[in-house]
Design a protein around this motif. Structure first.
Motif, PDB file in Angstrom:
ATOM      1  N   GLU A  87      39.484  32.213  31.849  1.00 36.48           N
ATOM      2  CA  GLU A  87      39.853  33.231  30.869  1.00 36.48           C
ATOM      3  C   GLU A  87      39.543  34.632  31.370  1.00 36.48           C
ATOM      4  O   GLU A  87      40.319  35.564  31.183  1.00 36.48           O
ATOM      5  CB  GLU A  87      39.120  32.983  29.555  1.00 36.48           C
ATOM      6  CG  GLU A  87      39.646  31.831  28.759  1.00 36.48           C
ATOM      7  CD  GLU A  87      38.883  31.605  27.478  1.00 36.48           C
ATOM      8  OE1 GLU A  87      39.325  30.757  26.693  1.00 36.48           O
ATOM      9  OE2 GLU A  87      37.841  32.256  27.266  1.00 36.48           O
ATOM     10  N   SER A  88      38.413  34.766  32.041  1.00 39.08           N
ATOM     11  CA  SER A  88      38.038  36.069  32.582  1.00 39.08           C
ATOM     12  C   SER A  88      39.001  36.500  33.682  1.00 39.08           C
ATOM     13  O   SER A  88      39.379  37.662  33.767  1.00 39.08           O
ATOM     14  CB  SER A  88      36.614  36.005  33.117  1.00 39.08           C
ATOM     15  OG  SER A  88      36.281  37.182  33.771  1.00 39.08           O
ATOM     16  N   LYS A  89      39.409  35.544  34.526  1.00 35.50           N
ATOM     17  CA  LYS A  89      40.311  35.866  35.630  1.00 35.50           C
ATOM     18  C   LYS A  89      41.707  36.204  35.126  1.00 35.50           C
ATOM     19  O   LYS A  89      42.334  37.141  35.612  1.00 35.50           O
ATOM     20  CB  LYS A  89      40.375  34.680  36.592  1.00 35.50           C
ATOM     21  CG  LYS A  89      41.127  34.957  37.846  1.00 35.50           C
ATOM     22  CD  LYS A  89      41.015  33.801  38.809  1.00 35.50           C
ATOM     23  CE  LYS A  89      41.710  34.126  40.107  1.00 35.50           C
ATOM     24  NZ  LYS A  89      41.553  33.039  41.076  1.00 35.50           N
ATOM     25  N   LEU A  90      42.197  35.439  34.130  1.00 35.73           N
ATOM     26  CA  LEU A  90      43.531  35.681  33.597  1.00 35.73           C
ATOM     27  C   LEU A  90      43.550  36.785  32.548  1.00 35.73           C
ATOM     28  O   LEU A  90      44.612  37.265  32.178  1.00 35.73           O
ATOM     29  CB  LEU A  90      44.095  34.390  32.995  1.00 35.73           C
ATOM     30  CG  LEU A  90      44.301  33.229  33.959  1.00 35.73           C
ATOM     31  CD1 LEU A  90      44.775  32.000  33.205  1.00 35.73           C
ATOM     32  CD2 LEU A  90      45.282  33.606  35.049  1.00 35.73           C
ATOM     33  N   ASN A  91      42.389  37.115  32.050  1.00 30.45           N
ATOM     34  CA  ASN A  91      42.225  38.164  31.040  1.00 30.45           C
ATOM     35  C   ASN A  91      42.941  37.802  29.743  1.00 30.45           C
ATOM     36  O   ASN A  91      43.549  38.654  29.091  1.00 30.45           O
ATOM     37  CB  ASN A  91      42.703  39.511  31.565  1.00 30.45           C
ATOM     38  CG  ASN A  91      41.998  40.645  30.886  1.00 30.45           C
ATOM     39  OD1 ASN A  91      41.015  40.444  30.185  1.00 30.45           O
ATOM     40  ND2 ASN A  91      42.501  41.847  31.090  1.00 30.45           N
TER      41      ASN A  91
END
Length: 56
Positions: free
Chosen positions: A47-51
């Motif tokens: 989730e953090s990487k894909l935002n």
């Protein structure tokens, strides 16, 4: 386990010290982070990487 080997960020010299003996720059641990196939936090990293939020 604490890693002892370090690498200079500027010139790439390996050392056991916090400062590079050649240029005096800072050193960092050259090993990648540990990987576990049973990773409890993979959802949050993706989730953090894909935002964005994902449904798992």
């Amino acid at each position: 386990m604490k890693w002892k080997l370090r690498k200079c960020e500027v010139d790439g010299v390996y050392t056991f010290k916090d400062k590079c003996p050649v240029c005096g720059g800072t050193t960092k641990i050259p090993h990648p982070p540990r990987y576990s196939p049973v990773d409890k936090f993979v959802k949050y990293r993706i989730e953090s990487k894909l935002n964005r939020k994902i449904d798992c």
